[in-house]
Write an enzyme that holds these catalytic residues in place. Structure first.
Site, mmCIF file in Angstrom:
data_model
loop_
_atom_site.group_PDB
_atom_site.id
_atom_site.type_symbol
_atom_site.label_atom_id
_atom_site.label_comp_id
_atom_site.label_asym_id
_atom_site.label_seq_id
_atom_site.Cartn_x
_atom_site.Cartn_y
_atom_site.Cartn_z
ATOM 1 N N TYR A 136 8.876 3.947 -3.446
ATOM 2 C CA TYR A 136 9.914 2.501 -3.144
ATOM 3 C C TYR A 136 10.506 2.024 -4.056
ATOM 4 C CZ TYR A 136 7.580 2.655 2.059
ATOM 5 O OH TYR A 136 7.939 3.060 2.869
ATOM 6 N N ASP A 218 0.416 17.249 4.389
ATOM 7 C CA ASP A 218 1.074 18.190 5.145
ATOM 8 C C ASP A 218 -0.191 18.134 5.686
ATOM 9 O OD1 ASP A 218 -0.087 19.269 3.041
ATOM 10 O OD2 ASP A 218 2.212 20.704 3.575
ATOM 11 N N ASP A 246 2.239 4.653 10.337
ATOM 12 C CA ASP A 246 2.973 4.619 12.320
ATOM 13 C C ASP A 246 2.104 5.482 12.672
ATOM 14 O OD1 ASP A 246 4.437 2.867 11.314
ATOM 15 O OD2 ASP A 246 5.750 3.784 12.071
HETATM 16 C C1 IPM Z 1 6.384 -1.413 6.926
HETATM 17 C C2 IPM Z 1 7.723 -0.723 6.636
HETATM 18 C C3 IPM Z 1 8.285 -0.968 5.173
HETATM 19 C C4 IPM Z 1 7.516 -0.325 4.258
HETATM 20 C C5 IPM Z 1 9.313 -0.803 5.120
HETATM 21 C C6 IPM Z 1 10.009 -2.364 6.690
HETATM 22 C C7 IPM Z 1 9.840 -1.539 4.336
HETATM 23 O O1 IPM Z 1 7.483 0.270 7.225
HETATM 24 O O2 IPM Z 1 5.530 -2.185 6.652
HETATM 25 O O3 IPM Z 1 5.594 0.121 6.694
HETATM 26 O O4 IPM Z 1 8.422 1.401 3.988
HETATM 27 O O5 IPM Z 1 6.649 -0.674 3.567
HETATM 28 MN MN MN Z 2 5.840 1.092 7.964
#
Ligand code: IPM
Ligand code: MN
Ligand code: NAD
Length: 347
Positions: A136, A218, A246
């Site tokens: 990142y 994975d 997610d």
């Molecule tokens: C999250 C989001 C962020 C990340 C993006 C918007 C930069 O996906 O907070 O999970 O990747 O951390």
């Molecule tokens: Mn995210």
């Protein structure tokens, strides 16, 4: 108790409004809310997704309640001007390196997750995601090779102290839970992950009461849907943690349910739902505000030590869900404000 409220883009303002109503309903003595622009909306008003005045408010506050940023209209901008830089900039500028993303199944939702109910029922896990490093924040770019081809590149790295400090957060979290920490990496391929794993093992010596295990990312993605009940605390890097959280959200029913806390050293923190600005449903009053309301509960717990008030909010959300209050994300028909009303009524 100074709290910055940065609502942001898309559904950000819609879900943040409900969380603010919940905070205000608690009538906490000394609570002051200060607003600021972030994301695409800030770019349009001030020419920058994280304007200096917003950063100043963030620095002056004890905690930040954050909605979401992201606006497809801004995707053509140079990277440093894109809405996402607001959240990335706050995480970096404020040293918010530890991202806590809990996932538990709510009573009444066992049949509404993407998993079979008997699999989903066992979920009670915490993802501890490193938030200040990894691919990142490395150097990156798109360059042209000598033969004329374009090449995109992003530098992935972790220094040992960056790994150690998130390891300590993971081990301490496990001590307060079931005592099991699973470190997720890709050490079979990546040197960054090999160092991550080595440091995890070194730090583990200070926590003989915690059982440390390792899993490749994975496999972790697979195990998370096969048998999520096996996990207590997962500690992982920035990118893997983004993806796995997610995924975990659908294991418990909806991304509209997952809250997060991003902590610096000490009690300063930023609290936000794990979801984004959801442009596909923005402006329709359809978004589930529960993830943001639950983030406000984490704010009270982690920045102000108000455990009882945090638990009250969580109980009100759980009760609303148990009573069948559901937005479209869970197959229901309640809108954002109705869900907010339902939580407030139970509070
Ligand atoms: C999250 C989001 C962020 C990340 C993006 C918007 C930069 O996906 O907070 O999970 O990747 O951390
Ligand atoms: Mn995210
Ligand atoms: P997203 O999380 O915004 O949406 C993914 C899907 O989930 C969409 O179908 C959306 O409608 C649904 N969803 C999300 N939150 C919901 C809620 N509370 N209630 C009901 N449904 C909900 O992810 P995306 O579509 O990949 O990204 C959209 C924008 O948000 C992008 O610009 C992205 O960069 C940004 N983003 C920001 C953050 C953040 O601010 N921390 C996090 C993730 C994505």
């Amino acid at each position: 108790m100074k709290v910055a409220v940065f609502a942001g883009d898309g559904i950000g303002p819609e879900v943040t409004r409900e969380a603010v109503r919940v905070l205000e309903a608690l009538d906490l003595p000394g609570l002051v809310l200060l607003e600021g622009d972030v994301g695409g909306v800030a770019y349009k008003r001030h020419g920058h997704p994280l304007p200096p005045e917003t950063l100043e408010v963030a620095r002056a506050c004890d905690a930040i309640l954050f909605g979401a940023v992201g606006d497809f209209d801004c995707d053509h901008l140079e990277r440093h001007l894109r809405p996402e830089q607001a959240i990335l900039g706050l995480r970096k500028e404020l040293g918010l390196f530890a991202n806590l993303r809990p996932a538990t199944v709510f009573k009444g939702l066992e049949d509404l997750t993407s998993l079979r109910p008997e699999v989903a029922r066992a979920i009670d896990l915490l993802i501890v995601r490193e938030l200040n490093g990894d691919v990142y924040f490395g150097e990156k770019g798109i360059r042209t090779l000598p033969d004329g081809r374009r090449q995109g590149w992003d530098m992935m790295s972790y220094a040992e102290d960056e790994v150690a400090r998130i390891a300590h957060v993971g081990f301490k979290a496990a001590q307060g839970r079931k005592g099991r920490l699973c470190s997720v990496d890709k050490a079979n391929v990546l040197e960054t992950s090999q160092l991550w794993r080595d440091v995890m093992i070194e730090v583990a010596r200070e926590y003989p009461d915690v059982e440390l295990s390792h899993m490749y990312v994975d496999n972790a993605a697979m195990q998370l849907v096969k048998n999520p009940g096996q996990f207590d605390v997962i500690v992982t890097g920035n990118l893997f943690g983004d993806i796995l959280s997610d995924q975990a959200s659908m294991c418990v029913g909806s991304i509209g349910l997952l809250a997060s806390a991003s902590m610096a050293v000490g009690t300063k923190g930023l609290y936000e739902p794990i979801h984004g600005s959801a442009p596909d449903i923005a402006g329709q009053g359809k978004a589930n505000p529960m993830a943001t309301i639950l983030s406000a509960a984490m704010l009270l717990r982690h920045s102000f030590g108000l455990e009882a008030q945090a638990a009250r909010i969580e109980a009100a959300v759980a009760q609303a869900l148990a009573d069948g209050i559901k937005g479209g994300d869970l197959g229901g028909s309640q809108g954002t404000a109705e869900i907010g009303d339902a939580v407030l009524a139970r509070l």
